[in-house]
Design a protein around this motif. Structure first.
Motif, PDB file in Angstrom:
ATOM      1  N   THR A 171       0.869  -1.170   0.000  1.00 39.90           N
ATOM      2  CA  THR A 171       0.000   0.000   0.000  1.00 39.90           C
ATOM      3  C   THR A 171       0.904   1.217   0.000  1.00 39.90           C
ATOM      4  O   THR A 171       1.926   1.243   0.681  1.00 39.90           O
ATOM      5  N   LEU A 172       0.535   2.222  -0.782  1.00 38.70           N
ATOM      6  CA  LEU A 172       1.324   3.447  -0.876  1.00 38.70           C
ATOM      7  C   LEU A 172       0.527   4.615  -0.332  1.00 38.70           C
ATOM      8  O   LEU A 172      -0.630   4.830  -0.707  1.00 38.70           O
ATOM      9  N   PHE A 173       1.164   5.362   0.576  1.00 40.89           N
ATOM     10  CA  PHE A 173       0.573   6.574   1.132  1.00 40.89           C
ATOM     11  C   PHE A 173       1.415   7.756   0.677  1.00 40.89           C
ATOM     12  O   PHE A 173       2.644   7.681   0.646  1.00 40.89           O
ATOM     13  N   GLY A 174       0.743   8.851   0.331  1.00 41.32           N
ATOM     14  CA  GLY A 174       1.431  10.071  -0.062  1.00 41.32           C
ATOM     15  C   GLY A 174       0.748  11.269   0.547  1.00 41.32           C
ATOM     16  O   GLY A 174      -0.299  11.148   1.204  1.00 41.32           O
ATOM     17  N   PRO A 175       1.315  12.447   0.344  1.00 42.58           N
ATOM     18  CA  PRO A 175       0.709  13.650   0.901  1.00 42.58           C
ATOM     19  C   PRO A 175      -0.702  13.854   0.360  1.00 42.58           C
ATOM     20  O   PRO A 175      -0.943  13.661  -0.831  1.00 42.58           O
ATOM     21  N   ALA A 176      -1.603  14.240   1.248  1.00 46.42           N
ATOM     22  CA  ALA A 176      -2.968  14.543   0.818  1.00 46.42           C
ATOM     23  C   ALA A 176      -2.968  15.887   0.104  1.00 46.42           C
ATOM     24  O   ALA A 176      -2.233  16.800   0.500  1.00 46.42           O
ATOM     25  N   PRO A 177      -3.770  16.030  -0.951  1.00 43.41           N
ATOM     26  CA  PRO A 177      -3.870  17.333  -1.621  1.00 43.41           C
ATOM     27  C   PRO A 177      -4.345  18.403  -0.637  1.00 43.41           C
ATOM     28  O   PRO A 177      -5.149  18.127   0.248  1.00 43.41           O
ATOM     29  N   GLN A 178      -3.850  19.606  -0.815  1.00 43.84           N
ATOM     30  CA  GLN A 178      -4.216  20.692   0.091  1.00 43.84           C
ATOM     31  C   GLN A 178      -5.719  20.928   0.127  1.00 43.84           C
ATOM     32  O   GLN A 178      -6.259  21.357   1.135  1.00 43.84           O
ATOM     33  N   ALA A 179      -6.425  20.643  -0.954  1.00 42.46           N
ATOM     34  CA  ALA A 179      -7.879  20.835  -0.982  1.00 42.46           C
ATOM     35  C   ALA A 179      -8.593  19.919   0.013  1.00 42.46           C
ATOM     36  O   ALA A 179      -9.700  20.203   0.437  1.00 42.46           O
TER      37      ALA A 179
END
Length: 115
Positions: free
Chosen positions: A48-56
């Motif tokens: 599973t890959l987690f990344g930064p959530a979009p600022q929106a």
């Protein structure tokens, strides 16, 4: 004030090890503000890959927090590697951390999902 990337990564790896899991910094990014991606590996070979959530996705009063979103869920390693390669072309200062734990639990603050 937003926590520095190097401090967040250090805290994450220490917490995973303290809980009996495994963590490794695969790619070191910008100390202060590099985007952080976390590759969670499972015993069955999926990831599973987690990344930064979009600022929106982040409420205005919480913009100082680092929130993550699930980019791929229990995918083949090749699919995860492809996403990471695309992200690295876009952002050469990103961090990549690999962890081996059964559940992400409280290791990452996840952005709320749309219902």
């Amino acid at each position: 004030m937003r926590i520095r990337s190097d401090i967040l990564v250090s805290a994450l790896t220490r917490r995973v090890f303290a809980d009996g899991g495994y963590a490794a910094v695969v790619r070191k990014g910008a100390d202060a503000s590099g985007a952080i991606f976390v590759r969670q590996r499972f015993r069955d070979g999926l990831e599973t890959l987690f990344g930064p959530a979009p600022q929106a996705m982040i409420e205005t009063e919480a913009r100082d927090d680092r929130l993550f979103e699930e980019r791929l869920s229990r995918a083949e390693p090749e699919a995860v590697a492809d996403v990471i390669a695309r992200e690295m072309k876009f952002d050469s200062d990103l961090w990549l951390v690999e962890i081996e734990v059964d559940a992400i639990g409280t290791y990452l603050d996840l952005a709320p999902t749309a219902k």
